[in-house]
Design a protein around this motif. Structure first.
Motif, PDB file in Angstrom:
ATOM      1  N   LEU A 173      15.231  72.378 -34.885  1.00 17.30           N
ATOM      2  CA  LEU A 173      14.525  70.918 -35.032  1.00 17.30           C
ATOM      3  C   LEU A 173      13.309  71.232 -35.736  1.00 17.30           C
ATOM      4  N   GLU A 174      12.552  72.037 -35.427  1.00 15.72           N
ATOM      5  CA  GLU A 174      11.190  72.161 -36.264  1.00 15.72           C
ATOM      6  C   GLU A 174      11.318  72.563 -37.695  1.00 15.72           C
ATOM      7  N   GLN A 175      12.486  73.277 -37.819  1.00 12.82           N
ATOM      8  CA  GLN A 175      12.707  74.008 -39.195  1.00 12.82           C
ATOM      9  C   GLN A 175      13.193  72.631 -40.062  1.00 12.82           C
ATOM     10  N   ALA A 176      14.017  72.093 -39.347  1.00 16.41           N
ATOM     11  CA  ALA A 176      14.170  70.695 -40.271  1.00 16.41           C
ATOM     12  C   ALA A 176      13.288  69.479 -40.421  1.00 16.41           C
ATOM     13  N   GLY A 177      12.399  69.550 -39.699  1.00 14.22           N
ATOM     14  CA  GLY A 177      11.152  68.593 -39.807  1.00 14.22           C
ATOM     15  C   GLY A 177      11.299  67.612 -38.504  1.00 14.22           C
ATOM     16  N   LEU A 178      12.089  67.848 -37.698  1.00 16.48           N
ATOM     17  CA  LEU A 178      12.299  66.807 -36.777  1.00 16.48           C
ATOM     18  C   LEU A 178      11.607  66.998 -35.369  1.00 16.48           C
ATOM     19  N   PRO A 179      11.070  66.303 -34.534  1.00 14.90           N
ATOM     20  CA  PRO A 179      10.300  66.616 -33.195  1.00 14.90           C
ATOM     21  C   PRO A 179      11.176  67.346 -32.300  1.00 14.90           C
ATOM     22  N   ALA A 180      10.474  68.389 -31.938  1.00 15.26           N
ATOM     23  CA  ALA A 180      11.254  69.498 -31.120  1.00 15.26           C
ATOM     24  C   ALA A 180      11.586  68.745 -29.730  1.00 15.26           C
ATOM     25  N   ASP A 181      10.847  67.762 -29.338  1.00 12.21           N
ATOM     26  CA  ASP A 181      11.163  66.962 -28.112  1.00 12.21           C
ATOM     27  C   ASP A 181      12.404  65.974 -28.396  1.00 12.21           C
ATOM     28  N   ALA A 182      13.286  66.120 -29.397  1.00  8.55           N
ATOM     29  CA  ALA A 182      14.318  65.310 -29.564  1.00  8.55           C
ATOM     30  C   ALA A 182      15.281  65.815 -28.677  1.00  8.55           C
ATOM     31  N   VAL A 183      15.151  67.181 -28.219  1.00  9.50           N
ATOM     32  CA  VAL A 183      16.291  67.805 -27.122  1.00  9.50           C
ATOM     33  C   VAL A 183      15.333  68.552 -26.246  1.00  9.50           C
ATOM     34  N   GLN A 184      15.262  68.018 -24.948  1.00 12.63           N
ATOM     35  CA  GLN A 184      14.526  68.741 -24.144  1.00 12.63           C
ATOM     36  C   GLN A 184      15.333  69.240 -22.775  1.00 12.63           C
ATOM     37  N   VAL A 185      15.363  70.516 -22.440  1.00  8.97           N
ATOM     38  CA  VAL A 185      16.151  71.200 -21.358  1.00  8.97           C
ATOM     39  C   VAL A 185      14.970  71.049 -20.080  1.00  8.97           C
ATOM     40  N   ILE A 186      15.467  70.466 -18.942  1.00 14.37           N
ATOM     41  CA  ILE A 186      14.420  70.431 -18.028  1.00 14.37           C
ATOM     42  C   ILE A 186      14.383  71.847 -17.544  1.00 14.37           C
ATOM     43  N   ALA A 187      12.815  72.239 -17.283  1.00 10.00           N
ATOM     44  CA  ALA A 187      12.441  73.688 -17.290  1.00 10.00           C
ATOM     45  C   ALA A 187      12.040  73.879 -15.504  1.00 10.00           C
ATOM     46  N   THR A 188      12.797  73.268 -14.894  1.00 10.32           N
ATOM     47  CA  THR A 188      12.881  73.364 -13.389  1.00 10.32           C
ATOM     48  C   THR A 188      14.137  73.389 -12.652  1.00 10.32           C
TER      49      THR A 188
END
Length: 423
Positions: A173-188
């Motif tokens: 996502l970051e390489q394409a210039g899109l926000p990394a938060d567009a895909v979030q995997v729950i970290a718990t």
């Protein structure tokens, strides 16, 4: 990466806010940008195979220590071939047409304005799933291509694997210039995160649960946002008295035995009484040779001595196992009545050479997929030409049947004028 988060409510609220903000950027992203992100994710997964397998081994070791059975451990494992499959899936989704922005049904009205529909993202999609870590890549890719931000909550048994895949998704996502938060995997792994996710209508537009019946029932009963789901896959075939016997044998055998543990596997067979003695002995032999237990009505048991008597519960059971319920019915009307009473509205098929009966079956059976002379195993996004699917929906709103890219979108009305005013 953290399995334990002390303030779940605060954490999930932050995840939701970030997803909502990212969804706006993703909704206006070009097709080229989204495809670039998908290819970059695939490349990063390919470059980090060793890390993926290392993290997956942590999950496999923890699963074995907890006593997970061999089947669950197999679903959990990331083999080189499964990593290849994830990469191929991302590449295939990148090659699919982008549904976002498509304009359809544009028509002139008598007033001179043009009215039509434009396809748009749903917004933020929450997906809850179990075991298989490859779902993380599949779900992220489908949501990304359809212009949706997503919050993914995989099974706790795949925590390390999912986080490793999430790292590649963020990188792409970051390489394409899109926000990394567009895909979030729950970290718990805290189950309270699920309860929070399904009760955040300000941030989550739709929930898609993928897993066992108990998970989906819980999500459906507790969610405060719309849910796209199916609970059971109680699929039927009706062999009509105008059926081609060879077609009936092959389609029924394939529907039951090609794979036992899928939601589109045949669970109940209905046979017209006029043809029962012509088709059941050979079919019963084929199924017996494959190790399939037949649970039949009284007439079925009289034709097939190796069958065991069915109970009323059998007509409402999704076995996901080498077991088939068989009932002899008088005619098409009785078959349709049985299906509409006992079906889970997933997939049903009729075997017949009678065009009028086929049309009647298609019209009157109320399921998300209805077939003529075809295996129920075809009820699948890939087989339907959708390229990929996020799941199957037996609901009537908003999506029904295999849910692909278009199922992750909605439409809005657009109006084109040239200074028009209403008189």
């Amino acid at each position: 990466m953290s399995e334990t988060i002390l303030d779940i409510s605060k954490y999930m609220n932050s995840v939701g806010q970030q997803a909502r903000t990212a969804s706006r950027a993703l909704a206006r992203a070009s097709t080229a940008t989204k495809n670039s992100a998908l290819i970059a994710i695939a490349t990063d997964l390919d470059n980090n195979r060793e890390q993926l397998i290392t993290e997956n081994r942590k999950d496999l070791a923890a699963g074995a220590a907890k006593g997970l059975d061999a089947a669950l451990l197999d679903r959990l494992e990331l083999t080189p071939a499964r990593i290849d499959s994830m990469i191929e899936g991302l590449q295939q989704i990148a090659a699919l047409p982008d549904p976002i922005g498509e304009i359809t049904n544009l028509k002139y009205r008598p007033t001179g304005i043009q009215v039509g529909n434009m396809r748009v993202p749903l917004g933020v999609i929450g997906i809850i799933y179990e075991s298989r870590p490859n779902v993380t890549a599949d779900a992220a890719a489908l949501c990304l291509k359809s212009g949706n931000a997503c919050v993914l909550r995989g099974g706790s048994e795949a925590f390390h694997s999912n986080q490793a895949i999430a790292a590649s998704v963020r990188c792409g996502l970051e390489q394409a210039g899109l926000p990394a938060d567009a895909v979030q995997v729950i970290a718990t792994t805290d189950r309270a995160a699920v309860g929070a996710l399904i009760t955040m209508p300000d941030y989550i537009d739709v929930i898609i649960p993928r897993g066992g019946k108990s998970l989906i029932e819980r999500i459906s009963s507790e969610a405060r946002v719309p849910v796209i789901k199916h609970l059971d896959g109680i699929c039927h075939i009706y062999i009509d008295d105008d059926a081609d016997i060879e077609k009936a044998l092959q389609v029924t055998f394939n529907s039951k035995t090609q794979r036992y543990g899928t939601c589109n596997t045949l669970e109940t067979l209905l046979v017209a009484e006029e043809i029962a003695e012509s088709v059941l002995p050979e079919l019963g032999g084929m199924l017996h040779e494959k190790g399939v237990e037949i649970r039949g009505c009284a007439t079925t048991c009289s034709i097939l001595p190796k069958a065991v008597a069915a109970t009323e519960e059998d007509w409402d059971t999704e076995y996901l196992a080498p077991i088939l319920a068989v009932r002899i019915v008088k005619d098409l009307d009785e078959a349709i009545d049985h299906i509409n009473r006992h079906s889970s509205q997933h997939t049903e098929s009729i075997i017949t050479e009678n065009y009028s009966k086929a049309r009647c079956f298609l019209r009157e059976v109320d399921s998300s997929s209805v077939m003529v002379n075809a295996s129920t195993r075809f009820a699948d996004g890939f087989e339907y030409g959708l390229g990929a699917e996020i799941g199957i929906s037996t609901d009537k709103f908003h999506a029904r049947g295999p849910v692909g890219l278009e199922g992750l979108t909605s439409v809005k009305y657009i109006v084109l004028g040239d200074g028009h005013i209403r008189k």
